[in-house]
Design a protein around this motif. Structure first.
Motif, PDB file in Angstrom:
ATOM      1  N   ALA A   7       0.770  -0.970   0.208  1.00 48.06           N
ATOM      2  CA  ALA A   7      -0.153  -0.162  -0.117  1.00 48.06           C
ATOM      3  C   ALA A   7       1.109   0.861   0.151  1.00 48.06           C
ATOM      4  N   GLU A   8       1.837   1.390   1.209  1.00 44.59           N
ATOM      5  CA  GLU A   8       2.640   2.685   0.867  1.00 44.59           C
ATOM      6  C   GLU A   8       3.450   3.466  -0.352  1.00 44.59           C
ATOM      7  N   GLN A   9       4.001   1.447  -0.971  1.00 40.38           N
ATOM      8  CA  GLN A   9       3.911   1.865  -2.631  1.00 40.38           C
ATOM      9  C   GLN A   9       3.482   2.463  -4.000  1.00 40.38           C
ATOM     10  N   GLU A  10       2.260   1.930  -3.101  1.00 39.54           N
ATOM     11  CA  GLU A  10       0.633   1.868  -4.584  1.00 39.54           C
ATOM     12  C   GLU A  10       0.358   3.431  -4.084  1.00 39.54           C
ATOM     13  N   ARG A  11       0.291   3.474  -2.907  1.00 40.29           N
ATOM     14  CA  ARG A  11      -0.544   4.663  -2.973  1.00 40.29           C
ATOM     15  C   ARG A  11      -0.056   6.465  -2.862  1.00 40.29           C
ATOM     16  N   LYS A  43      -6.333  12.119 -10.959  1.00 34.65           N
ATOM     17  CA  LYS A  43      -6.115  11.802  -9.775  1.00 34.65           C
ATOM     18  C   LYS A  43      -7.305  10.287  -9.711  1.00 34.65           C
ATOM     19  N   VAL A  44      -6.943   9.403  -9.926  1.00 37.93           N
ATOM     20  CA  VAL A  44      -8.069   8.348  -9.150  1.00 37.93           C
ATOM     21  C   VAL A  44      -7.321   7.358 -10.057  1.00 37.93           C
ATOM     22  N   LYS A  45      -7.032   6.435  -8.903  1.00 36.60           N
ATOM     23  CA  LYS A  45      -6.202   4.969  -8.724  1.00 36.60           C
ATOM     24  C   LYS A  45      -7.540   4.588  -8.522  1.00 36.60           C
ATOM     25  N   VAL A  46      -7.658   3.297  -9.630  1.00 31.06           N
ATOM     26  CA  VAL A  46      -9.147   2.125  -9.315  1.00 31.06           C
ATOM     27  C   VAL A  46      -8.014   0.569  -8.700  1.00 31.06           C
ATOM     28  N   GLU A  47      -8.170   0.089  -7.532  1.00 28.08           N
ATOM     29  CA  GLU A  47      -8.038  -1.645  -8.046  1.00 28.08           C
ATOM     30  C   GLU A  47      -9.124  -2.616  -7.968  1.00 28.08           C
ATOM     31  N   VAL A  48      -9.073  -3.504  -8.684  1.00 28.96           N
ATOM     32  CA  VAL A  48     -10.470  -4.516  -8.234  1.00 28.96           C
ATOM     33  C   VAL A  48      -9.648  -6.195  -7.386  1.00 28.96           C
TER      34      VAL A  48
END
Length: 202
Positions: A7-11, A43-48
């Motif tokens: 998470a820390e690297q992906e946010r 400025k949106v990221k999406v994970e499924v």
């Protein structure tokens, strides 16, 4: 070993991080559309996160093509896992600013209400901070929706777990029945996120 999610690297600071969970309802066919529409905003990221039954209804490649990833049960516990390694359902819940369970099948609704965490999706939900906005979009056959247990599950999900339940709506269902049980329109689901985080189109 495959891709590791931390998470820390992906946010990314200043971004809205949307986690979409798909479950075993035909409405999962809308997943690529929801992802694509969300990513049209700045400025949106999406994970499924997809349950195995939901993969019957959409192609993972269609989600990847529009700029997201799909995580499944087999991504969580690797054969070479050791204590201290990142745990996928924990990292994903740390990453999310908002969670959408769209669609939420009768089966997953029951699991949430009973605290069952037997797959990546339900483990993530059980580990989720109560401060994270979480929306449940039921989708099932009309008689499944009208079953007395569904009302009880919805009560627990709303009053005890404190998720926001939106829908279902009435329409012609995939099974051929006509009635209440269809997932809320996918564009309206996207609009909830847009409104909550005041997103701007690219």
């Amino acid at each position: 070993m495959g891709l590791i999610f931390i998470a820390e690297q992906e946010r990314t600071q200043g971004f809205t991080h949307v986690l979409l969970i798909t479950t075993g309802s035909v409405a999962s066919v809308k997943a690529p559309l929801i992802v694509e529409e969300l990513l049209k905003h700045d400025k949106v990221k999406v994970e499924v996160v997809a349950t195995q039954p939901s993969l019957t209804f959409f192609n993972v490649d269609d989600v990847v093509k529009v700029g997201s990833r799909v995580w499944v049960d087999k991504d969580e516990w690797k054969s070479n896992y050791k204590i201290g390694d990142p745990i996928l359902h924990i990292e994903l819940r740390r990453w999310a600013d908002i969670v959408l369970v769209a669609p939420c099948s009768a089966n997953t609704l029951s699991k949430i209400a009973h605290g069952i965490c037997d797959n990546l999706a339900t483990s993530l939900l059980r580990a989720l901070s109560p401060t994270i906005p979480t929306y449940i979009f039921p989708a099932m056959n009309t008689l499944m929706y009208e079953h007395p247990l569904t009302a009880e599950h919805l009560r627990v999900v709303q009053d005890v777990v404190r998720y926001t339940v939106v829908g279902p709506i009435g329409k012609n269902l995939a099974c051929g029945d006509v009635g209440l049980g269809a997932m809320m329109e996918w564009r309206d689901i996207v609009q909830i996120v847009v409104d909550q985080f005041k997103l701007n189109s690219k």
